[in-house]
Design a protein around this motif. Sequence first.
Motif, PDB file in Angstrom:
ATOM      1  N   VAL A 239      -5.948   8.138   0.072  1.00 12.58           N
ATOM      2  CA  VAL A 239      -5.921   6.931  -0.772  1.00 12.58           C
ATOM      3  C   VAL A 239      -7.304   6.287  -0.806  1.00 12.58           C
ATOM      4  O   VAL A 239      -7.767   5.814  -1.857  1.00 12.58           O
ATOM      5  CB  VAL A 239      -4.859   5.950  -0.256  1.00 12.58           C
ATOM      6  CG1 VAL A 239      -4.990   4.600  -0.972  1.00 12.58           C
ATOM      7  CG2 VAL A 239      -3.467   6.518  -0.482  1.00 12.58           C
ATOM      8  N   ALA A 240      -7.983   6.268   0.360  1.00 12.10           N
ATOM      9  CA  ALA A 240      -9.333   5.687   0.395  1.00 12.10           C
ATOM     10  C   ALA A 240     -10.292   6.460  -0.494  1.00 12.10           C
ATOM     11  O   ALA A 240     -11.129   5.879  -1.197  1.00 12.10           O
ATOM     12  CB  ALA A 240      -9.847   5.650   1.838  1.00 12.10           C
ATOM     13  N   VAL A 241     -10.189   7.796  -0.468  1.00 11.74           N
ATOM     14  CA  VAL A 241     -11.046   8.616  -1.331  1.00 11.74           C
ATOM     15  C   VAL A 241     -10.759   8.327  -2.807  1.00 11.74           C
ATOM     16  O   VAL A 241     -11.680   8.173  -3.624  1.00 11.74           O
ATOM     17  CB  VAL A 241     -10.843  10.113  -1.015  1.00 11.74           C
ATOM     18  CG1 VAL A 241     -11.548  10.978  -2.061  1.00 11.74           C
ATOM     19  CG2 VAL A 241     -11.375  10.439   0.372  1.00 11.74           C
ATOM     20  N   ALA A 242      -9.479   8.231  -3.166  1.00 15.21           N
ATOM     21  CA  ALA A 242      -9.118   7.937  -4.555  1.00 15.21           C
ATOM     22  C   ALA A 242      -9.602   6.550  -4.961  1.00 15.21           C
ATOM     23  O   ALA A 242     -10.068   6.348  -6.096  1.00 15.21           O
ATOM     24  CB  ALA A 242      -7.607   8.047  -4.739  1.00 15.21           C
ATOM     25  N   ALA A 243      -9.497   5.582  -4.025  1.00 17.71           N
ATOM     26  CA  ALA A 243      -9.987   4.234  -4.329  1.00 17.71           C
ATOM     27  C   ALA A 243     -11.499   4.237  -4.527  1.00 17.71           C
ATOM     28  O   ALA A 243     -12.028   3.520  -5.385  1.00 17.71           O
ATOM     29  CB  ALA A 243      -9.594   3.274  -3.208  1.00 17.71           C
ATOM     30  N   ALA A 244     -12.209   5.047  -3.712  1.00 13.34           N
ATOM     31  CA  ALA A 244     -13.665   5.146  -3.895  1.00 13.34           C
ATOM     32  C   ALA A 244     -14.005   5.740  -5.258  1.00 13.34           C
ATOM     33  O   ALA A 244     -14.972   5.317  -5.910  1.00 13.34           O
ATOM     34  CB  ALA A 244     -14.265   5.996  -2.777  1.00 13.34           C
TER      35      ALA A 244
END
Length: 401
Positions: A239-244
């Motif tokens: 999720v953090a990668v997608a948010a980035a």
Amino acid sequence: MLAESPLSPPERPAPRRKAPLVAGGLIALAATVGGYFYVTSRGKETTDDAQVEAHVSIVSARVSGQVVRVLVRDNQRVQAGDVLVELDDSTYAARVASAAADVAAATASANAADAQLALTRKQSDANIAIARGGVSQAAAVVGSTRAQIDQAHADVDAATARVQLAQTELARTTKLVDEGAVPRAELDSRRDQLDEAQAALAQAKARVASADANVSNSTGTTEVARGRLLVAQTADEQVAVAAAQVALARAKVDQTTAALRQAELDLGFTKVRAEIAGTVAKRTVEPGQMVAPDRALLAVVDTKDTWIVANFKETQLDNIHAGERVTISIDGVGGPSLVGVVDSLQPGTGSRFSLLPPDNASGNFTKVTQRVPVKIVVPHDAGAPELRPGTSADVTVYTAE
């Protein structure tokens, strides 16, 4: 006493002394003239070193390009915002279209990143649930397989016992056949029973081997399920990668939007406009010229907002202060003198702010009376004459003395 000779000349009277009278008259005249000038000059300071000043806006292009039209003439009156010169805008229009396409592409990428973030969040929860279910299922399979192994071992033990029993029965039957106590057919039956028991034992051992293999397989399945669970538990990182990616896409949108804004500004700058209202002067631009921001095209002079700069000697400044009344005589303007007010005094002499200010410590010093610019404002009434910057003027300041 001798009589005077008729031929002797008569005595002349003594000459009158006129020199003291002339000197006194000159002294009186000088005193009178000096007194007149003292009385008439008292309470005011005068200079003829003065000129009219105004706001002069130097107009230049803010982008490079070729001039296609010049819309003003020399000495023409213009208003603030009027278009003075037009440049070829085809290149800048193409840049605007390209920048708009970049904004559209970046916006689409940002929308895709938003959708991918939402999908990642949903998939992460589902993957964790599925992985946990797979671990539980694999553990159940392992338990069932171990039960099958236990059953298979029990079957082997039972089959072994039946083989031993069949062997015992065969030995006893063989002895009885040799004694003639039972028919030979009974011996054949016992041999068949032994073969059947041995086959059952072999089958039970095969089931044990199969169950052991199933345990190995189910153990591997359990490890795979646990690995999938570990992968699913990286949902926060995913999720953090997608948010980035979303943040990067939105930054790209901002970047392309700024580029579009700059392209639109450059397109608008192809129309060179007047910053102030005034009169066109010093026009040097012609159609077909290539222009750049570092080249002046023309000037706009605001003749509606003029003032006087009077350069008084430093010895005259003691009694000059802001707010004092001033009379002004413009060389190029007839009629009565104009009345103005002292606005302010420059904080240094004119020479101090020149391109090459003097340095009195660099050589032989000769004292020269300096002049200080004084700004004088003139009310611009409806009937006031138009003052042209650079014209000379005579200024008299009525001091408070």
